[in-house]
Structure formats: structure tokens, C-alpha cells
Design an enzyme around this catalytic site. Structure first.
Site, PDB file in Angstrom:
ATOM      1  N   HIS A 198      10.241  19.894 -11.871  1.00 46.56           N
ATOM      2  CA  HIS A 198      10.593  20.665 -10.838  1.00 46.56           C
ATOM      3  C   HIS A 198      11.021  19.826  -9.657  1.00 46.56           C
ATOM      4  CE1 HIS A 198       6.074  19.957 -10.214  1.00 46.56           C
ATOM      5  NE2 HIS A 198       6.585  19.430  -9.263  1.00 46.56           N
TER       6      HIS A 198
HETATM    7  P1  TYD Z   1       2.527  22.100 -11.370  1.00 46.69           P
HETATM    8  O1  TYD Z   1       2.698  21.687  -9.764  1.00 46.69           O
HETATM    9  O2  TYD Z   1       3.725  22.573 -11.856  1.00 46.69           O
HETATM   10  O3  TYD Z   1       2.169  20.824 -12.155  1.00 46.69           O
HETATM   11  P2  TYD Z   1       2.905  19.625 -12.838  1.00 46.69           P
HETATM   12  O4  TYD Z   1       4.117  19.490 -12.051  1.00 46.69           O
HETATM   13  O5  TYD Z   1       1.792  18.592 -12.722  1.00 46.69           O
HETATM   14  O6  TYD Z   1       3.266  19.706 -14.203  1.00 46.69           O
HETATM   15  O7  TYD Z   1       1.368  23.036 -11.137  1.00 46.69           O
HETATM   16  C1  TYD Z   1       0.737  23.380 -12.365  1.00 46.69           C
HETATM   17  C2  TYD Z   1      -0.294  24.634 -11.952  1.00 46.69           C
HETATM   18  O8  TYD Z   1      -1.213  24.200 -10.932  1.00 46.69           O
HETATM   19  C3  TYD Z   1       0.693  25.751 -11.236  1.00 46.69           C
HETATM   20  O9  TYD Z   1       0.077  27.167 -11.640  1.00 46.69           O
HETATM   21  C4  TYD Z   1       0.160  25.609  -9.817  1.00 46.69           C
HETATM   22  C5  TYD Z   1      -1.362  24.914  -9.780  1.00 46.69           C
HETATM   23  N1  TYD Z   1      -1.427  24.187  -8.488  1.00 46.69           N
HETATM   24  C6  TYD Z   1      -2.100  24.501  -7.541  1.00 46.69           C
HETATM   25  O10 TYD Z   1      -2.865  25.575  -7.606  1.00 46.69           O
HETATM   26  N2  TYD Z   1      -2.529  23.753  -6.550  1.00 46.69           N
HETATM   27  C7  TYD Z   1      -1.799  22.353  -6.607  1.00 46.69           C
HETATM   28  O11 TYD Z   1      -2.058  21.555  -5.513  1.00 46.69           O
HETATM   29  C8  TYD Z   1      -1.116  22.088  -7.745  1.00 46.69           C
HETATM   30  C9  TYD Z   1      -0.491  20.521  -7.610  1.00 46.69           C
HETATM   31  C10 TYD Z   1      -1.090  22.980  -8.733  1.00 46.69           C
END
Ligand code: TYD
Length: 144
Positions: free
Chosen positions: A55
């Protein structure tokens, strides 16, 4: 606003306080990182072969640190790609806004520490790569 590129993603050498019993790396808001730190989170227990990220963020800036172990960050600005290998707790990858990233090749026990300029906001994410390319193009075209 100026479009960000993968060349704006720099690896900072963070301070190390040396001690025979181990090292400390302190990081201050608007100090070693050029933004106010609103949130800290870390990725851990990442299974072998997993990809995180996938992303971009509209406004969020981050510093990404391999607090333990190592992993690769694949950076993409819509035109160029670059891979940064992080493997030391005193190195931080500074991520400006609007850079697509994927985190891959986590070592066993690898921990990714992230210092972020904003609190969590789902609306700040761009999770569709085509949408990311379109937004990048808009910013670039707007400057011509
Ligand atoms: P995401 O940022 O998509 O993870 P990555 O980039 O590491 O693969 O986040 C995964 C899930 O966690 C998503 O449902 C949102 C949640 N999340 C939070 O609730 N708070 C946060 O600070 C972060 C980073 C993620």
C-alpha cells in the site's frame, strides 16, 4: 505538492550509545526523525515468505527500522523501483508520503519497528496499485 520519488526514501544512521553490555539507540520526535511522532507500532511473528505492506499512504510519513533480524523494503514511486535491505537496529528508512511499499524476506524473528507521523487512519491508505498510479500521475501532470 512535489511528487515524491524513491530517491526521497533515505536510510538514516541513528545514534548509538555504546556500552560493553550492549547498545542503545534513542529517537526523538522532530529530532532524529524530521516529523512529530504520533504513533509507534511493530510487526513481529511474521511467517517466512510473508509479504507485508502492499500500500501507499496519502499523508503519513514513517521511519522503518529492523529492530531485530532483517527484511527488504521494495519501494515504488510509480515510475522507479528500489529495494532497501534493513538489517541493523541503528538504520532507519525514512519514508515520505505517497510511496508504494512492500516488506518481504523477513528473517526468522525479524521485527519491523515503525515510527509514524500520524495516528492510524484507514482513509490515509491507498491499497489499490492502479489507484496509486493514477494519483501519482495526477500530481505529476498537475506540475507540467
Ligand atoms: P496494515 O497497515 O495493512 O499492515 P501491513 O502494512 O503491515 O501489512 O495493517 C493491518 C491491519 O492492522 C489493518 O486492519 C489495520 C490494522 N492497524 C491498526 O489498527 N492500527 C495500526 O496502527 C496499524 C499499522 C494497522
Amino acid at each position: 505538492m512535489k511528487p515524491t520519488t524513491v530517491d526521497d526514501c533515505s536510510v538514516l544512521e541513528l545514534p548509538k550509545i555504546e556500552n560493553p553490555a550492549g547498545r542503545i539507540t534513542p529517537i526523538h520526535s522532530a529530532g532524529e526523525v524530521p516529523f512529530d511522532i504520533a504513533r509507534v507500532y511493530y510487526l513481529y511473528d511474521v511467517p517466512g515468505g510473508a509479504t507485508r505492506g502492499g500500500h501507499a499512504h496519502k499523508g503519513l510519513q514513517q521511519l522503518i527500522v529492523a529492530a531485530s533480524g532483517s527484511f527488504d523494503v521494495i519501494l515504488d514511486d510509480g515510475t522507479s523501483r528500489r529495494t532497501v535491505h534493513l538489517n541493523r537496529p541503528y538504520l532507519g528508512l525514512l519514508m515520505p508520503r505517497m510511496i508504494w511499499r512492500e516488506l518481504v524476506n523477513f528473517s526468522s524473528g525479524g521485527t519491523c519497528l515503525v515510527l509514524a507521523s500520524r495516528r492510524y487512519d484507514a482513509a490515509d491508505y491507498i491499497r489499490n496499485y492502479d489507484e496509486f498510479l493514477q494519483l501519482k500521475k495526477k500530481v505529476t501532470d498537475g506540475r507540467r
